[in-house]
Design a protein around this motif. Sequence first.
Motif, PDB file in Angstrom:
ATOM      1  N   TRP A   1      -6.031  -2.610  -9.070  1.00 60.74           N
ATOM      2  CA  TRP A   1      -5.226  -1.767  -8.197  1.00 60.74           C
ATOM      3  C   TRP A   1      -5.823  -0.368  -8.186  1.00 60.74           C
ATOM      4  CZ3 TRP A   1      -3.347  -4.306 -12.483  1.00 60.74           C
ATOM      5  CH2 TRP A   1      -2.434  -5.360 -12.292  1.00 60.74           C
ATOM      6  N   SER A   2      -5.506   0.390  -7.153  1.00 58.92           N
ATOM      7  CA  SER A   2      -5.643   1.834  -7.294  1.00 58.92           C
ATOM      8  C   SER A   2      -4.498   2.273  -8.193  1.00 58.92           C
ATOM      9  CB  SER A   2      -5.564   2.539  -5.940  1.00 58.92           C
ATOM     10  OG  SER A   2      -4.242   2.494  -5.445  1.00 58.92           O
ATOM     11  N   ILE A   3      -4.675   3.374  -8.882  1.00 61.97           N
ATOM     12  CA  ILE A   3      -3.638   3.829  -9.807  1.00 61.97           C
ATOM     13  C   ILE A   3      -2.339   4.120  -9.070  1.00 61.97           C
ATOM     14  CG2 ILE A   3      -2.994   5.764 -11.315  1.00 61.97           C
ATOM     15  CD1 ILE A   3      -5.821   5.717 -12.396  1.00 61.97           C
TER      16      ILE A   3
ATOM     17  N   ALA B   1      -9.530  -1.487 -17.707  1.00 65.07           N
ATOM     18  CA  ALA B   1     -10.660  -0.612 -17.375  1.00 65.07           C
ATOM     19  C   ALA B   1     -10.185   0.424 -16.381  1.00 65.07           C
ATOM     20  CB  ALA B   1     -11.810  -1.418 -16.793  1.00 65.07           C
ATOM     21  N   ILE B   2     -10.408   1.694 -16.708  1.00 68.77           N
ATOM     22  CA  ILE B   2     -10.083   2.804 -15.814  1.00 68.77           C
ATOM     23  C   ILE B   2     -11.388   3.328 -15.233  1.00 68.77           C
ATOM     24  CG2 ILE B   2      -9.038   5.083 -15.630  1.00 68.77           C
ATOM     25  CD1 ILE B   2      -7.033   2.899 -16.290  1.00 68.77           C
ATOM     26  N   SER B   3     -11.447   3.462 -13.896  1.00 69.19           N
ATOM     27  CA  SER B   3     -12.682   3.889 -13.233  1.00 69.19           C
ATOM     28  C   SER B   3     -12.425   5.071 -12.320  1.00 69.19           C
ATOM     29  CB  SER B   3     -13.277   2.737 -12.409  1.00 69.19           C
ATOM     30  OG  SER B   3     -13.544   1.606 -13.218  1.00 69.19           O
TER      31      SER B   3
ATOM     32  N   VAL C   1      -7.551   0.869 -11.672  1.00 67.26           N
ATOM     33  CA  VAL C   1      -7.310   0.221 -12.946  1.00 67.26           C
ATOM     34  C   VAL C   1      -7.510  -1.285 -12.757  1.00 67.26           C
ATOM     35  CG1 VAL C   1      -4.808   0.148 -12.473  1.00 67.26           C
ATOM     36  CG2 VAL C   1      -5.642  -0.191 -14.809  1.00 67.26           C
ATOM     37  N   GLN C   2      -8.206  -1.898 -13.692  1.00 65.71           N
ATOM     38  CA  GLN C   2      -8.395  -3.343 -13.733  1.00 65.71           C
ATOM     39  C   GLN C   2      -7.824  -3.861 -15.040  1.00 65.71           C
ATOM     40  OE1 GLN C   2     -12.703  -3.388 -13.460  1.00 65.71           O
ATOM     41  NE2 GLN C   2     -12.638  -4.006 -11.309  1.00 65.71           N
ATOM     42  N   VAL C   3      -7.375  -5.113 -15.032  1.00 64.50           N
ATOM     43  CA  VAL C   3      -6.850  -5.702 -16.248  1.00 64.50           C
ATOM     44  C   VAL C   3      -7.440  -7.086 -16.440  1.00 64.50           C
ATOM     45  CG1 VAL C   3      -4.806  -6.654 -15.094  1.00 64.50           C
ATOM     46  CG2 VAL C   3      -4.759  -6.243 -17.566  1.00 64.50           C
TER      47      VAL C   3
END
Length: 601
Positions: free
Chosen positions: A503-505, A524-526, A561-563
């Motif tokens: 998702w986007s944050i 993971a935060i990018s 953010v990815q999970v």
Amino acid sequence: MLIWSPEKKSSACKKIAMNSTQTECPLEVNQVHQGDCVENLARVQPGSVDLVFADPPFNIGYEYDVYDDAQTSEAYQNFCRDWIQGAHRALKDDGSFWLAIGDEYAAELKLLSQEIGFHCRSWVIWYYTFGVNCVRGFSRSHTHLFHFVKDPEAFTFNGDNPTVRVPSARQLVYADARANPKGRLPDNTWILRPQDAPETGFSPWHDTWYYARVAGTFKEREGFHGCQMPEQLLGRIIRVSSEPGDLVLDPFGGSGTTLVTAKKLGRQFMGFELSEEYVTRINQRLSGCQVGDPLDGPADPARSTVSTKQGKTRTKFVNGRPVIPLTDDNRQAICDAYESTRQFAETNQHAVPTNAQDILLEPELNACFIKQCQAAKLLGDARTWNEFLLAMSDGQLLPEQQSRAKPKLSKTQRNAPAAEIAFQLMSVDYAMDMETLFSTPAAAAEFDQIANQFADSQTAELPATVLRQAIWDLRESVQRRSIANAVKKNAAELLNRQPDHEWSISEFLSEHAETPHTYQGVYAISDAASPLYIGQTDDLNSVVQWISENSAWQRFKPVTVQVYSQSKAKEALVLQLFLVSRFRPWLNAHFMHQKVATSLF
């Protein structure tokens, strides 16, 4: 580094607030852009750059790839006026401008820069060896380095960075309790021959800086540009005049040293270069380095000169610090100070330390230990004494010493991200490993401050011991042989692992505002270009909420953010370490990188 120091008028909190309201720069960061520097500077968003370093052509007839270095004096100065005005426009109000220039136009460009609006803070002479030999004149062995700022009252100057500050004689020789534990700012010094200079003099800490020019036989020489600067020289300028995450701009990309050094030190970078061939070469250099890589060349400039002086042997120095031997008398003094610290802990209701780490990770106990060493009049400083303590602990030489219990990562997981990010920022900027950082009280205190800025806490500041313990335990956990073997064993399988959700944050927060969903596993935060941080959690909602509201985090502009779902703790750690090793997000500590088959990536 002092990113979040309350003493700085230009604090990080102010920078974060500025960054959060700015629009994106028309030119992409972390790139070298081919083209004329004046035209490209006009495209840079005004007030978006933290540091400009410029090493322009000197107008001395040097043969460049595509640039004419033999202009009339008037044409050259008009050209310089244009690009210096562009640099002034691009810099933030608290930004800094460093200019490298030869004798021919040093005075003219200093006055020109001041007319444009810059204020000169320092006029540094870079003295180098391997200068061009002259037959009917004195050989040149120096370049002028001007340090300008836009605002003389508010600018970045990281004078407490150990790579900038020099230890005092009171600290190192006399063990004087009155000595400033941070050392001292350097003197203004003239020295004629570096081989005759004292080891603590004629160093990069004085207004005469001694670094060897990058000669053709040097390992770090790239070969395609004849005026390559040493990375150690650029490292000192970038460290003292910018913070990790700041934007460093070089209008004259040349050999790419500014951009490579900025990348290694965890800064964003932007470069301009007229030559297409040079752009290609610079990109090759950039792709061959990572954040946190050591700078090329000797950090101690005395190593690049062969001493010719005969006579009395001096104290041995390494990187500006004296090598003080751990003699029998010193061992006894350390043991006595250790015992006194144990008694202090028992009297003051602290857990009684049983090894060196217990003292390093508890500020009050470490202060007691240092006080005892000062009272014993030991040579050196607090860092020296703490390193003695660690060495003796490693050798099982401390009285009643016990091994530390294996850490349980679950107990420190909540505070591990903040501690890990703080350690990564400091280790990159201060060039310190964990033992050195916590052996240096001023650096350890700064770690505490930065970690608290990133901490997921709605209450008062977390105790320093909690944060120091979190990073120490994290390193011990990820460096276990069983974990490293598991990462290596599962690497090929994990290579195909894709995130379960992305998702986007802002989308995540909106989607889960009414119906919170707890995702357990690795996240993971990018930013807009690449991963910033990869961590573990059993409550992703809290993590994303924390990142979206935390001003220190917002400095790095997190976007997505990815999970990766994983309920088992060990498997989640293995996955996290694999992903960190694969994507190398720069806010993860370097000790998280695992040795896996490089052919997989």
